[in-house]
Design a protein around this motif. Structure first.
Motif, mmCIF file in Angstrom:
data_model
loop_
_atom_site.group_PDB
_atom_site.id
_atom_site.type_symbol
_atom_site.label_atom_id
_atom_site.label_comp_id
_atom_site.label_asym_id
_atom_site.label_seq_id
_atom_site.Cartn_x
_atom_site.Cartn_y
_atom_site.Cartn_z
ATOM 1 N N ASN A 125 0.994 -1.205 0.134
ATOM 2 C CA ASN A 125 -0.140 -0.082 0.226
ATOM 3 C C ASN A 125 0.843 1.168 -0.026
ATOM 4 O O ASN A 125 2.142 1.241 0.108
ATOM 5 N N ALA A 126 0.451 2.448 0.048
ATOM 6 C CA ALA A 126 1.062 3.641 0.192
ATOM 7 C C ALA A 126 2.116 3.795 1.141
ATOM 8 O O ALA A 126 3.239 4.457 1.163
ATOM 9 N N GLU A 127 1.952 2.958 2.250
ATOM 10 C CA GLU A 127 2.833 3.143 3.486
ATOM 11 C C GLU A 127 3.941 2.036 3.201
ATOM 12 O O GLU A 127 4.759 2.031 3.967
ATOM 13 N N GLY A 128 3.879 1.084 2.287
ATOM 14 C CA GLY A 128 4.807 0.100 1.940
ATOM 15 C C GLY A 128 4.468 -0.999 2.694
ATOM 16 O O GLY A 128 5.390 -1.938 2.927
ATOM 17 N N LEU A 129 3.369 -1.106 3.235
ATOM 18 C CA LEU A 129 2.950 -2.429 3.964
ATOM 19 C C LEU A 129 2.514 -3.363 2.970
ATOM 20 O O LEU A 129 1.796 -3.267 2.158
ATOM 21 N N LEU A 130 2.710 -4.883 3.208
ATOM 22 C CA LEU A 130 2.418 -5.801 2.438
ATOM 23 C C LEU A 130 0.917 -6.020 2.535
ATOM 24 O O LEU A 130 0.241 -6.274 3.518
ATOM 25 N N GLU A 131 0.461 -6.201 1.026
ATOM 26 C CA GLU A 131 -1.073 -6.639 1.038
ATOM 27 C C GLU A 131 -1.348 -7.713 0.293
ATOM 28 O O GLU A 131 -2.153 -8.376 0.255
ATOM 29 N N GLY A 132 -0.039 -8.436 -0.293
ATOM 30 C CA GLY A 132 -0.187 -9.503 -1.269
ATOM 31 C C GLY A 132 0.921 -9.712 -2.095
ATOM 32 O O GLY A 132 1.768 -9.023 -1.991
ATOM 33 N N VAL A 133 0.798 -10.571 -2.958
ATOM 34 C CA VAL A 133 1.804 -11.181 -3.799
ATOM 35 C C VAL A 133 1.365 -11.326 -5.234
ATOM 36 O O VAL A 133 0.193 -11.926 -5.328
ATOM 37 N N VAL A 134 1.969 -10.714 -6.392
ATOM 38 C CA VAL A 134 1.448 -11.022 -7.448
ATOM 39 C C VAL A 134 2.657 -11.744 -8.288
ATOM 40 O O VAL A 134 3.704 -11.428 -8.358
ATOM 41 N N SER A 135 2.120 -12.884 -9.134
ATOM 42 C CA SER A 135 3.183 -13.758 -9.758
ATOM 43 C C SER A 135 2.894 -13.692 -11.523
ATOM 44 O O SER A 135 2.017 -13.125 -11.729
ATOM 45 N N ARG A 136 3.798 -14.197 -12.132
ATOM 46 C CA ARG A 136 3.765 -14.245 -13.604
ATOM 47 C C ARG A 136 2.405 -15.199 -13.895
ATOM 48 O O ARG A 136 1.621 -14.849 -14.803
ATOM 49 N N ALA A 137 2.310 -16.297 -12.981
ATOM 50 C CA ALA A 137 1.175 -16.922 -13.450
ATOM 51 C C ALA A 137 -0.147 -16.447 -12.865
ATOM 52 O O ALA A 137 -1.195 -16.538 -13.727
ATOM 53 N N ASP A 138 -0.035 -15.398 -12.122
ATOM 54 C CA ASP A 138 -1.333 -14.563 -11.847
ATOM 55 C C ASP A 138 -1.668 -13.548 -12.821
ATOM 56 O O ASP A 138 -2.874 -13.572 -13.231
ATOM 57 N N LEU A 139 -0.759 -12.955 -13.560
ATOM 58 C CA LEU A 139 -0.881 -12.212 -14.707
ATOM 59 C C LEU A 139 -1.374 -12.966 -15.860
ATOM 60 O O LEU A 139 -2.092 -12.540 -16.726
ATOM 61 N N LEU A 140 -1.015 -14.107 -16.014
ATOM 62 C CA LEU A 140 -1.672 -14.911 -17.092
ATOM 63 C C LEU A 140 -2.985 -15.353 -16.988
ATOM 64 O O LEU A 140 -3.560 -15.847 -17.943
ATOM 65 N N LYS A 141 -3.651 -15.335 -15.875
ATOM 66 C CA LYS A 141 -4.952 -15.571 -15.782
ATOM 67 C C LYS A 141 -6.059 -14.999 -16.792
ATOM 68 O O LYS A 141 -6.835 -15.498 -16.727
ATOM 69 N N VAL A 142 -5.584 -13.860 -17.167
ATOM 70 C CA VAL A 142 -6.655 -13.113 -17.935
ATOM 71 C C VAL A 142 -6.806 -13.814 -19.285
ATOM 72 O O VAL A 142 -7.922 -13.547 -19.907
ATOM 73 N N PHE A 143 -5.731 -14.650 -19.633
ATOM 74 C CA PHE A 143 -5.912 -15.492 -20.939
ATOM 75 C C PHE A 143 -6.725 -16.585 -20.706
ATOM 76 O O PHE A 143 -6.906 -17.370 -21.727
ATOM 77 N N LEU A 144 -7.096 -16.830 -19.403
ATOM 78 C CA LEU A 144 -8.065 -17.966 -19.376
ATOM 79 C C LEU A 144 -9.644 -17.582 -19.565
ATOM 80 O O LEU A 144 -10.618 -18.317 -19.691
ATOM 81 N N ARG A 145 -9.948 -16.202 -19.835
ATOM 82 C CA ARG A 145 -11.337 -15.665 -19.977
ATOM 83 C C ARG A 145 -11.556 -16.265 -21.346
ATOM 84 O O ARG A 145 -11.223 -16.513 -22.500
ATOM 85 N N GLY A 146 -13.161 -16.490 -21.497
ATOM 86 C CA GLY A 146 -13.831 -17.318 -22.314
ATOM 87 C C GLY A 146 -14.104 -16.369 -23.747
ATOM 88 O O GLY A 146 -14.125 -15.081 -23.715
ATOM 89 N N ASP A 147 -13.886 -17.058 -24.804
ATOM 90 C CA ASP A 147 -14.090 -16.272 -26.228
ATOM 91 C C ASP A 147 -15.327 -15.674 -26.188
ATOM 92 O O ASP A 147 -15.394 -14.373 -26.819
ATOM 93 N N ASP A 148 -16.588 -16.103 -25.735
ATOM 94 C CA ASP A 148 -17.804 -15.304 -25.859
ATOM 95 C C ASP A 148 -17.967 -14.220 -25.027
ATOM 96 O O ASP A 148 -18.562 -13.168 -25.423
#
Length: 221
Positions: A125-148
């Motif tokens: 966050n703005a104070e530098g406190l840990l909120e989570g972690v994002v990985s390469r695999a997380d970023l690739l999740k958008v490509f699981l979105r359905g064609d329709d």
């Protein structure tokens, strides 16, 4: 007019294992094995991220275990040699930590990972406190979105607004994330704009624009 891009908070992992700066070497190894992660944020105080320790940082201890580095190696790999003798997270971590904010777009996070050659980023966050972690695999999740789903967004958010009065209806087809636009339009200068906007839709792999100007040929019959 157009849908907002997805952001890091949409895909990040909220439950994160981390260590304090005084965490011993063996504890770090055990946590990585237990949680099946390749890196851990290092925290101080109430959860401020001060660094990251990775498997690569730990491997220097094994790399230099039985070696006696010559003076050239000592000069060129001084930081690695220091980590080989490290006993705690503070000795081993990379600092300052490379981080990202939860409201950053997935494209921004991907750019940071590529430029800094890291596989995961602590989310702070703005104070530098840990909120989570994002990985390469997380970023690739958008490509699981359905064609329709992709096709519906392209029609609703782009085609309807960019081509309100086409010569003939614009057909939108999506196959394995590849979007194809087909039809006749009045202004072909908008084709590059359409391609750029469609390519920005989450989950789109590629875009093909078969859009032409003019009226369709009349039926000779």
């Amino acid at each position: 007019m157009f849908g907002s891009p997805r952001i890091v908070s949409d895909v990040m992992t909220h439950t994160v294992v981390a260590v304090g700066r005084d965490a011993p070497f063996k504890e770090i190894v055990e946590l990585m094995g237990q949680w099946k992660v390749s890196a851990l944020p290092v925290l101080e105080g109430e959860g401020r991220v001060i660094g990251v320790v990775s498997e690569a940082d730990l491997l220097h201890k094994e790399e230099f275990r039985d070696s006696d580095p010559d003076r050239f190696t000592q000069r060129d790999r001084l930081a690695d040699l220091a980590k080989a003798g490290g006993l705690t997270a503070a000795d081993l971590m990379n600092a300052p930590a490379i981080t990202v904010h939860a409201n950053a777009t997935l494209a921004q996070a991907a750019r940071i990972m590529a430029q800094r050659k890291v596989k995961r980023l602590p989310v702070v966050n703005a104070e530098g406190l840990l909120e989570g972690v994002v990985s390469r695999a997380d970023l690739l999740k958008v490509f699981l979105r359905g064609d329709d789903d992709i096709a519906e967004e392209v029609r609703r958010e782009i085609v309807t607004h960019l081509f309100p009065a086409p010569v003939e209806p614009i057909r939108v087809e999506v196959t394995e994330g590849v979007v194809t636009l087909t039809g006749r339009i009045r202004d072909t200068s908008l084709v590059p704009v359409a391609a750029r906007l469609v390519r920005a839709v989450e989950g789109v792999v590629d875009v093909q624009c078969d859009l032409f100007s003019g009226v369709p040929r009349s039926d000779p019959r």
